[in-house]
Write a protein that holds these residues in place. Structure first.
Motif, PDB file in Angstrom:
ATOM      1  N   ASP A 107      -2.912  12.957  -5.000  1.00  0.00           N
ATOM      2  CA  ASP A 107      -3.351  13.104  -3.611  1.00  0.00           C
ATOM      3  C   ASP A 107      -4.732  13.775  -3.556  1.00  0.00           C
ATOM      4  O   ASP A 107      -5.589  13.387  -2.780  1.00  0.00           O
ATOM      5  N   ARG A 129       2.982   9.946  -0.027  1.00  0.00           N
ATOM      6  CA  ARG A 129       3.624  11.056   0.690  1.00  0.00           C
ATOM      7  C   ARG A 129       5.101  10.780   0.942  1.00  0.00           C
ATOM      8  O   ARG A 129       5.899  11.716   1.019  1.00  0.00           O
ATOM      9  N   MET A 197       5.214  17.991   5.791  1.00  0.00           N
ATOM     10  CA  MET A 197       6.058  17.447   4.731  1.00  0.00           C
ATOM     11  C   MET A 197       7.366  18.230   4.631  1.00  0.00           C
ATOM     12  O   MET A 197       8.430  17.650   4.459  1.00  0.00           O
TER      13      MET A 197
END
Ligand SMILES: [Fe+2]
Ligand SMILES: [Fe+2]
Length: 211
Positions: A107, A129, A197
């Motif tokens: 990422d 993700r 997240m």
């Protein structure tokens, strides 16, 4: 190079989860809740293969095949699920943690590597993700089966497991800072994970910081 790394990493996952799947008992009425959670966890890992495939397809790499690993590596993955649970818990935890570290570092380089491909970058990031959200939950789930001794063993294993694994994928040190990956693994804390997240994932209640 990034895609080669991702392919090699995903291929390890595929071989590992296939070996674990082969040793999994089918679900019955008497399957324990813990065994069921383990099975769902494994199913999620197979779901990740679809997401990896989708990432590769974003770059028109459609006919990707998950070629088996070399003789020794394949053998190791076949032997691994045969060990008793208490011995397996710390390395299983560390391998989930390593996955999370790898995805965080991927990422981190996407903006740079795919600077001239903004659509591909956003697509890859979104897919990645999805995988990370699951892996974060797996880290928590595996953490549940570590007592204080297991936790200490896992902590001791982080460095050697990370280094041995990355040595096998030479692209790692060209793309990422391996020293930083080892440090991140050792110092893992839910505080480093984006709140969006955490919200979509699962964290053991005793690991949550009350605010
Ligand atoms: Fe995974
Ligand atoms: Fe996982």
């Amino acid at each position: 190079m990034l895609l080669t790394f991702l392919y090699k990493f995903a291929r390890h996952e595929y071989v590992g989860i296939s070996a674990a799947w082969d040793r999994t008992e089918p679900l019955t009425e008497s399957t324990s809740l813990v065994a069921k959670i383990g099975l769902y966890h494994l199913c999620e890992e197979f779901g990740h293969m679809r997401l990896f495939q989708e990432i590769l397809r974003t770059f028109h790499l459609d006919p990707v095949e998950w070629v088996p690993l070399g003789k020794w590596m394949s053998r190791m993955y076949r032997l691994f699920p045969m060990f008793p649970e208490a011995m397996l818990a710390p390395p299983a935890f560390v391998s989930e943690l390593m996955g999370l570290t790898v995805y965080q570092h991927i990422d981190g380089v996407l903006d740079d590597i795919l600077a001239d491909e903004p659509e591909a970058r956003e697509r890859v990031r979104a897919l990645l993700r999805e995988v990370m959200t699951d892996e974060l939950a797996h880290v928590g789930q595996r953490r549940n089966f570590l007592g204080p001794l297991g936790l200490r063993a896992a902590h001791l294993m982080v460095e050697s497991m990370y280094r041995a694994f990355f040595r096998d994928i030479p692209e790692t040190r060209l793309l990422f800072n391996v020293e930083q990956m080892v440090r991140d693994g050792k110092a893992f804390d839910y505080g480093t994970i984006a709140p969006e997240m955490l919200e979509k994932s699962w964290v053991p209640s005793y690991c949550k910081v009350s605010s």
